[in-house]
Design a protein around this motif. Sequence first.
Motif, short mmCIF file in Angstrom:
data_model
loop_
_atom_site.label_atom_id
_atom_site.label_comp_id
_atom_site.label_asym_id
_atom_site.label_seq_id
_atom_site.Cartn_x
_atom_site.Cartn_y
_atom_site.Cartn_z
N VAL A 23 55.67 40.76 43.28
CA VAL A 23 54.80 41.30 42.22
C VAL A 23 55.54 42.42 41.52
O VAL A 23 56.12 43.29 42.19
CB VAL A 23 53.47 41.85 42.80
CG1 VAL A 23 52.75 42.72 41.79
CG2 VAL A 23 52.56 40.70 43.25
N LEU A 34 54.74 45.47 38.96
CA LEU A 34 53.73 46.25 38.26
C LEU A 34 54.40 47.30 37.38
O LEU A 34 55.34 47.98 37.82
CB LEU A 34 52.80 46.97 39.24
CG LEU A 34 51.85 46.12 40.09
CD1 LEU A 34 50.96 47.02 40.94
CD2 LEU A 34 51.00 45.18 39.24
N LEU A 68 50.26 44.06 35.21
CA LEU A 68 50.94 43.03 35.99
C LEU A 68 51.96 42.37 35.08
O LEU A 68 51.61 41.65 34.16
CB LEU A 68 49.94 41.99 36.52
CG LEU A 68 50.58 40.77 37.20
CD1 LEU A 68 51.39 41.17 38.42
CD2 LEU A 68 49.52 39.73 37.56
N PHE A 120 54.82 37.76 38.54
CA PHE A 120 54.57 37.43 39.95
C PHE A 120 55.22 36.09 40.23
O PHE A 120 55.38 35.26 39.34
CB PHE A 120 53.06 37.41 40.26
CG PHE A 120 52.31 36.27 39.64
CD1 PHE A 120 51.89 35.19 40.40
CD2 PHE A 120 52.01 36.27 38.27
CE1 PHE A 120 51.20 34.13 39.83
CE2 PHE A 120 51.31 35.22 37.69
CZ PHE A 120 50.91 34.14 38.49
N ALA A 145 45.93 48.10 48.17
CA ALA A 145 45.42 47.20 47.13
C ALA A 145 43.90 47.10 47.21
O ALA A 145 43.21 47.04 46.19
CB ALA A 145 46.06 45.82 47.28
N PRO A 167 43.55 40.82 43.63
CA PRO A 167 44.09 42.18 43.62
C PRO A 167 44.45 42.68 42.22
O PRO A 167 44.67 43.87 42.03
CB PRO A 167 45.34 42.08 44.50
CG PRO A 167 45.70 40.64 44.52
CD PRO A 167 44.44 39.87 44.34
N PHE A 168 44.50 41.76 41.24
CA PHE A 168 44.89 42.15 39.88
C PHE A 168 43.68 42.34 38.96
O PHE A 168 43.84 42.50 37.76
CB PHE A 168 45.84 41.09 39.29
CG PHE A 168 46.98 40.76 40.20
CD1 PHE A 168 47.93 41.71 40.53
CD2 PHE A 168 47.11 39.50 40.76
CE1 PHE A 168 48.99 41.42 41.38
CE2 PHE A 168 48.15 39.19 41.62
CZ PHE A 168 49.10 40.15 41.93
N ALA A 196 46.10 34.27 42.97
CA ALA A 196 45.96 35.73 43.12
C ALA A 196 45.66 36.22 44.54
O ALA A 196 46.27 37.20 44.99
CB ALA A 196 44.90 36.25 42.14
N TYR A 245 48.44 37.39 46.94
CA TYR A 245 49.33 38.49 46.56
C TYR A 245 48.78 39.87 46.91
O TYR A 245 49.26 40.87 46.39
CB TYR A 245 49.60 38.43 45.05
CG TYR A 245 50.52 37.30 44.64
CD1 TYR A 245 51.90 37.47 44.58
CD2 TYR A 245 50.02 36.04 44.32
CE1 TYR A 245 52.74 36.44 44.20
CE2 TYR A 245 50.85 35.00 43.95
CZ TYR A 245 52.21 35.21 43.90
OH TYR A 245 53.04 34.17 43.53
N CYS A 271 50.92 43.12 46.02
CA CYS A 271 50.35 44.02 45.01
C CYS A 271 50.27 45.44 45.54
O CYS A 271 50.66 46.40 44.85
CB CYS A 271 48.96 43.51 44.61
SG CYS A 271 48.14 44.57 43.40
N MET A 290 52.14 48.76 44.09
CA MET A 290 51.33 49.92 43.69
C MET A 290 51.93 51.23 44.16
O MET A 290 51.59 52.30 43.65
CB MET A 290 49.90 49.77 44.23
CG MET A 290 49.03 48.85 43.43
SD MET A 290 47.43 48.55 44.25
CE MET A 290 46.70 50.19 44.20
#
Length: 359
Positions: A28, A30, A40, A43, A182, A324-325, A343, A346, A350, A354
């Motif tokens: 991922v 970010l 995002l 990924f 997350a 998580p997004f 999603a 992840y 994620c 972060m």
Amino acid sequence: MGFLDVLLGRKHPPMLGLDISSSSVKLVELGQGKHGEMVLERFAMESFEKGWIVDGQIEKFEEVADAVRRAVTRSGTKTREAVLAMPQSAVITKRIMLPAGLREEELEIQVEAEANQYIPFSLDEVSLDFCVVGPSPTSVGDVEVLIAASRKDKVQDRQGLAEAAGLKPVILDIESHASRMAMSRLIAALPNQGKDALVALFEIGADTTSLKVLRDDEMLYDRDQAFGGSQLTQLISRQYGFSFEEAEQKKLNNDLPEDFNTTVLQPFVDSLSQEIGRALQYFFTSTPHHKVHYVMLAGGTATLPGLKERVTALTSFACTVVNPFDQMVLGSAVREARLRREAPAYLTACGLAMRRFFQ
């Protein structure tokens, strides 16, 4: 590079989160928008063959390194700084109380003395890190310190995988800490910012499913059970005579015979739901709690058709699949249809990415 970096709140360029599990690598990237919002950017996922990683131990380094390289290439990222994680089983953690106001060198001496007492091998073989959590909740004038230790060879394996893919590993975290980071964002988006809510998070991996019960940034309960998505792959393999690898590929591509839903999928969803129900019952019988407010499912298997509805029906608790997004801005390279499908797998990746917001 440490397990636990002090959170200083500085802004940094985009960061990669690289989650290396027993079944795949998830990447991922970010970034940060003009107003500080999370973006995002990219990924990607690359599967491993069975046996490449066993119980967190990398058995086939070159094959895993190649898969990590493919994930980096497929993502199209130009970012090279990465955050990785150690599996919980490879890390010893302990919270200790120390007097407030100690200098860094004094803290290090005290931490090493404490670590000597409970780490079952020589400190020369160990990567050791610590982080001051905050004032002690029980003793005035003390601070709570979290110590994390892992064998150097296991740490070097993880670092080596990133370096083999041309990445620079800058932080090594712990998988469960990353998934909780997350989750803290998602819980804050619940009614009343999730305050006092008991959230049962099931992370359904290939071979293991973990139940974590969270409340207000505190983990009340953490237990692993030996069931997961690879059991569905084994059922497909047995039912249709595919090899394990073929069955896994056909499962991921949704390329299965017409009778798959009724013959294999529905019985597996029933079985998995019952395991989730049993895990919750075990939580209730071994703690003072008798209900949870939310059940949340993460991991690639969480998106199986009918699973969340079956869990809700069996447990009578509201069940949702984690994204998580959620509420993040999506970069131009992100394909939304694929993101919706994948999603929940992840969550840990994620949480790792972060860390660039909390450096």
